[in-house]
Design a protein around this motif. Structure first.
Motif, PDB file in Angstrom:
ATOM      1  N   VAL A 217       5.733  -2.238   2.446  1.00 54.63           N
ATOM      2  CA  VAL A 217       4.699  -1.428   1.785  1.00 54.63           C
ATOM      3  C   VAL A 217       3.614  -2.374   1.261  1.00 54.63           C
ATOM      4  O   VAL A 217       3.919  -3.433   0.718  1.00 54.63           O
ATOM      5  CB  VAL A 217       5.280  -0.550   0.648  1.00 54.63           C
ATOM      6  CG1 VAL A 217       6.109   0.586   1.232  1.00 54.63           C
ATOM      7  CG2 VAL A 217       6.135  -1.360  -0.315  1.00 54.63           C
ATOM      8  N   PHE A 218       2.351  -1.973   1.443  1.00 56.23           N
ATOM      9  CA  PHE A 218       1.218  -2.830   1.127  1.00 56.23           C
ATOM     10  C   PHE A 218       0.295  -2.170   0.103  1.00 56.23           C
ATOM     11  O   PHE A 218       0.145  -0.942   0.098  1.00 56.23           O
ATOM     12  CB  PHE A 218       0.426  -3.130   2.401  1.00 56.23           C
ATOM     13  CG  PHE A 218       1.214  -3.895   3.425  1.00 56.23           C
ATOM     14  CD1 PHE A 218       1.227  -5.276   3.430  1.00 56.23           C
ATOM     15  CD2 PHE A 218       1.958  -3.226   4.387  1.00 56.23           C
ATOM     16  CE1 PHE A 218       1.964  -5.988   4.368  1.00 56.23           C
ATOM     17  CE2 PHE A 218       2.691  -3.921   5.340  1.00 56.23           C
ATOM     18  CZ  PHE A 218       2.694  -5.309   5.325  1.00 56.23           C
ATOM     19  N   PHE A 219      -0.327  -3.012  -0.693  1.00 55.03           N
ATOM     20  CA  PHE A 219      -1.162  -2.541  -1.795  1.00 55.03           C
ATOM     21  C   PHE A 219      -2.498  -3.278  -1.820  1.00 55.03           C
ATOM     22  O   PHE A 219      -2.591  -4.426  -1.394  1.00 55.03           O
ATOM     23  CB  PHE A 219      -0.431  -2.754  -3.120  1.00 55.03           C
ATOM     24  CG  PHE A 219       0.921  -2.113  -3.144  1.00 55.03           C
ATOM     25  CD1 PHE A 219       1.074  -0.801  -3.576  1.00 55.03           C
ATOM     26  CD2 PHE A 219       2.042  -2.805  -2.708  1.00 55.03           C
ATOM     27  CE1 PHE A 219       2.322  -0.202  -3.576  1.00 55.03           C
ATOM     28  CE2 PHE A 219       3.288  -2.216  -2.719  1.00 55.03           C
ATOM     29  CZ  PHE A 219       3.439  -0.908  -3.144  1.00 55.03           C
ATOM     30  N   GLY A 220      -3.501  -2.594  -2.381  1.00 52.72           N
ATOM     31  CA  GLY A 220      -4.834  -3.160  -2.569  1.00 52.72           C
ATOM     32  C   GLY A 220      -5.823  -2.549  -1.599  1.00 52.72           C
ATOM     33  O   GLY A 220      -5.480  -2.261  -0.457  1.00 52.72           O
ATOM     34  N   SER A 221      -7.075  -2.316  -2.064  1.00 53.01           N
ATOM     35  CA  SER A 221      -8.090  -1.782  -1.151  1.00 53.01           C
ATOM     36  C   SER A 221      -8.332  -2.788  -0.024  1.00 53.01           C
ATOM     37  O   SER A 221      -8.561  -2.424   1.116  1.00 53.01           O
ATOM     38  CB  SER A 221      -9.382  -1.460  -1.896  1.00 53.01           C
ATOM     39  OG  SER A 221      -9.813  -2.575  -2.640  1.00 53.01           O
ATOM     40  N   VAL A 222      -8.262  -4.066  -0.354  1.00 50.48           N
ATOM     41  CA  VAL A 222      -8.121  -5.140   0.630  1.00 50.48           C
ATOM     42  C   VAL A 222      -6.691  -5.619   0.385  1.00 50.48           C
ATOM     43  O   VAL A 222      -6.353  -5.989  -0.738  1.00 50.48           O
ATOM     44  CB  VAL A 222      -9.131  -6.281   0.373  1.00 50.48           C
ATOM     45  CG1 VAL A 222      -8.842  -7.447   1.299  1.00 50.48           C
ATOM     46  CG2 VAL A 222     -10.553  -5.786   0.520  1.00 50.48           C
ATOM     47  N   ILE A 223      -5.847  -5.585   1.402  1.00 51.23           N
ATOM     48  CA  ILE A 223      -4.419  -5.874   1.223  1.00 51.23           C
ATOM     49  C   ILE A 223      -4.233  -7.172   0.435  1.00 51.23           C
ATOM     50  O   ILE A 223      -4.700  -8.229   0.842  1.00 51.23           O
ATOM     51  CB  ILE A 223      -3.683  -5.982   2.572  1.00 51.23           C
ATOM     52  CG1 ILE A 223      -3.864  -4.723   3.416  1.00 51.23           C
ATOM     53  CG2 ILE A 223      -2.198  -6.305   2.366  1.00 51.23           C
ATOM     54  CD1 ILE A 223      -3.245  -3.476   2.867  1.00 51.23           C
ATOM     55  N   SER A 224      -3.533  -7.052  -0.702  1.00 50.35           N
ATOM     56  CA  SER A 224      -3.313  -8.232  -1.541  1.00 50.35           C
ATOM     57  C   SER A 224      -1.879  -8.320  -2.069  1.00 50.35           C
ATOM     58  O   SER A 224      -1.543  -9.270  -2.780  1.00 50.35           O
ATOM     59  CB  SER A 224      -4.285  -8.213  -2.722  1.00 50.35           C
ATOM     60  OG  SER A 224      -4.097  -7.025  -3.479  1.00 50.35           O
ATOM     61  N   HIS A 225      -1.049  -7.327  -1.727  1.00 47.22           N
ATOM     62  CA  HIS A 225       0.323  -7.338  -2.214  1.00 47.22           C
ATOM     63  C   HIS A 225       1.223  -6.624  -1.219  1.00 47.22           C
ATOM     64  O   HIS A 225       0.806  -5.680  -0.539  1.00 47.22           O
ATOM     65  CB  HIS A 225       0.413  -6.656  -3.582  1.00 47.22           C
ATOM     66  CG  HIS A 225       1.727  -6.878  -4.264  1.00 47.22           C
ATOM     67  ND1 HIS A 225       2.167  -8.111  -4.674  1.00 47.22           N
ATOM     68  CD2 HIS A 225       2.732  -6.008  -4.571  1.00 47.22           C
ATOM     69  CE1 HIS A 225       3.363  -8.004  -5.235  1.00 47.22           C
ATOM     70  NE2 HIS A 225       3.734  -6.732  -5.173  1.00 47.22           N
ATOM     71  N   VAL A 226       2.508  -7.065  -1.141  1.00 48.39           N
ATOM     72  CA  VAL A 226       3.481  -6.480  -0.211  1.00 48.39           C
ATOM     73  C   VAL A 226       4.866  -6.463  -0.864  1.00 48.39           C
ATOM     74  O   VAL A 226       5.180  -7.320  -1.690  1.00 48.39           O
ATOM     75  CB  VAL A 226       3.512  -7.246   1.137  1.00 48.39           C
ATOM     76  CG1 VAL A 226       3.940  -8.692   0.953  1.00 48.39           C
ATOM     77  CG2 VAL A 226       4.397  -6.547   2.165  1.00 48.39           C
ATOM     78  N   GLY A 227       5.644  -5.475  -0.493  1.00 47.10           N
ATOM     79  CA  GLY A 227       7.030  -5.371  -0.922  1.00 47.10           C
ATOM     80  C   GLY A 227       7.841  -4.676   0.158  1.00 47.10           C
ATOM     81  O   GLY A 227       7.319  -4.361   1.230  1.00 47.10           O
ATOM     82  N   ILE A 228       9.107  -4.414  -0.126  1.00 44.45           N
ATOM     83  CA  ILE A 228      10.015  -3.781   0.838  1.00 44.45           C
ATOM     84  C   ILE A 228      10.544  -2.492   0.224  1.00 44.45           C
ATOM     85  O   ILE A 228      11.102  -2.493  -0.880  1.00 44.45           O
ATOM     86  CB  ILE A 228      11.192  -4.711   1.192  1.00 44.45           C
ATOM     87  CG1 ILE A 228      10.671  -6.036   1.777  1.00 44.45           C
ATOM     88  CG2 ILE A 228      12.151  -4.023   2.164  1.00 44.45           C
ATOM     89  CD1 ILE A 228      11.738  -7.119   1.895  1.00 44.45           C
TER      90      ILE A 228
END
Length: 162
Positions: free
Chosen positions: A116-127
């Protein structure tokens, strides 16, 4: 006389050999022994999202470390890269570049083990771990932990690697 004895002995040996029944059976090994341990060979070993999450959960509590990719400390993408590499799956180094892997998954169709990815410009990820939760290495001063997606701002997208 010697020839007769030799021929007779040979003939008796052939008759005796012919009377012994030899049967061949094909078998498949189901266990391989190594010293005192036994490893059961499986016909098909399939990696699941649950396997990914189980390993990721073992890393809970490891501190955030900028640029970290080892058990000494992880940043978010170093964490996901490390978890998947444990299963011989190579992910790129940054969260943004990890979106190039796998297939796009909608938030409504998330499965355990999806990135799963976060940020209007991707800046964070998790599982994704299920039940609206995900595991990640959040920020300096924190450590690997499980959090609720609904409290994480700027959800962007998800990718299914498996």
């Amino acid at each position: 006389m010697k020839k007769v004895k030799s021929v007779t002995s040979f003939a008796l040996a052939l008759i005796f050999a012919g009377s012994i029944g030899i049967r061949c059976t094909n078998v498949q090994a189901t266990e391989i022994l190594f010293g005192n341990s036994v490893e059961v060979a499986s016909k098909e070993s399939k990696l699941t999202g649950a396997d990914i999450v189980a390993y990721a959960k073992k890393l809970t509590g490891i501190p955030y470390k900028s640029g970290g990719t080892t058990k000494a400390g992880f940043d978010c993408s170093g964490f996901t890269m490390h978890v998947f590499s444990n299963f011989n799956i190579t992910l790129p180094r940054t969260a943004e570049s990890q979106t190039s892997k796998g297939t796009v998954v909608s938030k409504a169709n998330l499965r355990i083990g999806d990135l799963v990815f976060f940020g209007s410009v991707i800046s964070h990820v998790g599982i994704y771990v299920g039940d609206g939760n995900f595991i990640h290495s959040p920020k300096p001063g924190s450590s690997v932990k499980i959090a609720e997606l609904k409290y994480m701002p700027n959800y962007n997208t998800a990718r299914r690697i498996l």
